[in-house]
Design a protein around this motif. Structure first.
Motif, short mmCIF file in Angstrom:
data_model
loop_
_atom_site.label_atom_id
_atom_site.label_comp_id
_atom_site.label_asym_id
_atom_site.label_seq_id
_atom_site.Cartn_x
_atom_site.Cartn_y
_atom_site.Cartn_z
N ARG A 115 0.82 -1.22 0.00
CA ARG A 115 0.00 0.00 0.00
C ARG A 115 0.85 1.26 0.00
N VAL A 116 2.15 1.11 -0.02
CA VAL A 116 3.06 2.26 0.09
C VAL A 116 3.59 2.64 -1.29
N ARG A 117 3.49 3.92 -1.62
CA ARG A 117 4.04 4.42 -2.89
C ARG A 117 5.43 4.95 -2.60
N MET A 118 6.44 4.29 -3.22
CA MET A 118 7.84 4.68 -3.05
C MET A 118 8.25 5.61 -4.19
N CYS A 119 8.99 6.67 -3.84
CA CYS A 119 9.46 7.66 -4.81
C CYS A 119 10.97 7.57 -4.91
N VAL A 120 11.49 7.62 -6.13
CA VAL A 120 12.92 7.50 -6.39
C VAL A 120 13.35 8.64 -7.30
N TYR A 121 14.45 9.30 -6.94
CA TYR A 121 15.02 10.39 -7.72
C TYR A 121 15.68 9.83 -8.97
N ASN A 122 15.47 10.49 -10.12
CA ASN A 122 16.03 10.04 -11.39
C ASN A 122 17.20 10.96 -11.78
N LYS A 123 18.43 10.52 -11.53
CA LYS A 123 19.63 11.33 -11.80
C LYS A 123 19.82 11.59 -13.29
N ARG A 124 19.45 10.64 -14.12
CA ARG A 124 19.66 10.80 -15.57
C ARG A 124 18.89 11.98 -16.13
N ALA A 125 17.73 12.27 -15.56
CA ALA A 125 16.92 13.40 -16.06
C ALA A 125 17.65 14.71 -15.83
N ILE A 126 18.24 14.88 -14.66
CA ILE A 126 18.97 16.11 -14.37
C ILE A 126 20.21 16.20 -15.24
N LYS A 127 20.85 15.06 -15.50
CA LYS A 127 22.02 15.08 -16.40
C LYS A 127 21.59 15.48 -17.81
N GLU A 128 20.44 15.00 -18.26
CA GLU A 128 19.93 15.38 -19.58
C GLU A 128 19.65 16.88 -19.62
N LEU A 129 19.05 17.40 -18.56
CA LEU A 129 18.76 18.83 -18.48
C LEU A 129 20.05 19.63 -18.50
N ALA A 130 21.03 19.21 -17.72
CA ALA A 130 22.33 19.92 -17.68
C ALA A 130 23.01 19.87 -19.03
N GLY A 131 22.96 18.75 -19.71
CA GLY A 131 23.54 18.62 -21.04
C GLY A 131 22.90 19.57 -22.03
N TRP A 132 21.58 19.68 -21.98
CA TRP A 132 20.86 20.57 -22.88
C TRP A 132 21.23 22.02 -22.61
N LEU A 133 21.31 22.38 -21.30
CA LEU A 133 21.64 23.76 -20.94
C LEU A 133 23.07 24.12 -21.34
N THR A 134 24.02 23.20 -21.19
CA THR A 134 25.40 23.50 -21.57
C THR A 134 25.53 23.58 -23.09
N ALA A 135 24.73 22.83 -23.82
CA ALA A 135 24.77 22.87 -25.28
C ALA A 135 24.29 24.23 -25.78
N LEU A 136 23.44 24.90 -25.01
CA LEU A 136 22.96 26.24 -25.41
C LEU A 136 24.05 27.29 -25.32
#
Length: 137
Positions: A115-136
């Motif tokens: 009955r418990v909903r577990m939440c997990v941080y997705n590091k790859r998403a932030i890396k993708e965001l950082a990659g996109w921002l540095t490419a700009l």
């Protein structure tokens, strides 16, 4: 003279009116469902569309509550939705809405254990965001 009703002639009665009304309501509901699904797709993470994903993530990170949720998950690891929302002063339904948005933009993933909903941080998403921002720059 009295008109002769042909056995195939349509006439208006309660049943026919109700059938027509229910058909129209079903068509309208389907159109609304299709529109809602299309809007949801527009606001959902799409593999390979880095620009769209980055904009969705930046929009999600625009809320201080969601940023604090991400920070807690990054620092504390996986945790239940209840444990995640307690220090933020959120009710469970409000926390669920925030997590749903974070999950839709791929910053967080969730799964149920009983009955418990577990939440997990997705590091790859932030890396993708950082990659996109540095490419700009």
């Amino acid at each position: 003279t009295i008109p002769i009703l042909h056995k195939y002639m349509k006439y208006w009665n309660k049943a026919r009116i109700e059938r027509i009304r229910s058909r129209r309501e079903r068509r309208e509901q389907k159109a609304l469902d299709d529109y809602t699904a299309a809007q949801r797709r527009l606001h959902t993470y799409t593999e390979g569309d880095h620009r769209k994903n980055a904009l969705l993530m930046l929009n999600a990170l625009g809320s201080s509550i969601r940023r604090r949720m991400i920070e807690r998950l990054a620092d504390g690891g996986a945790m239940s939705l209840t444990k995640l929302s307690e220090p933020l002063g959120l009710r469970l339904t409000a926390a669920q809405r925030q997590i749903d948005l974070l999950e839709r933009v791929h910053l967080v993933s969730t799964h149920k254990q009983g009955r418990v909903r577990m939440c997990v941080y997705n590091k790859r998403a932030i890396k993708e965001l950082a990659g996109w921002l540095t490419a700009l720059g």
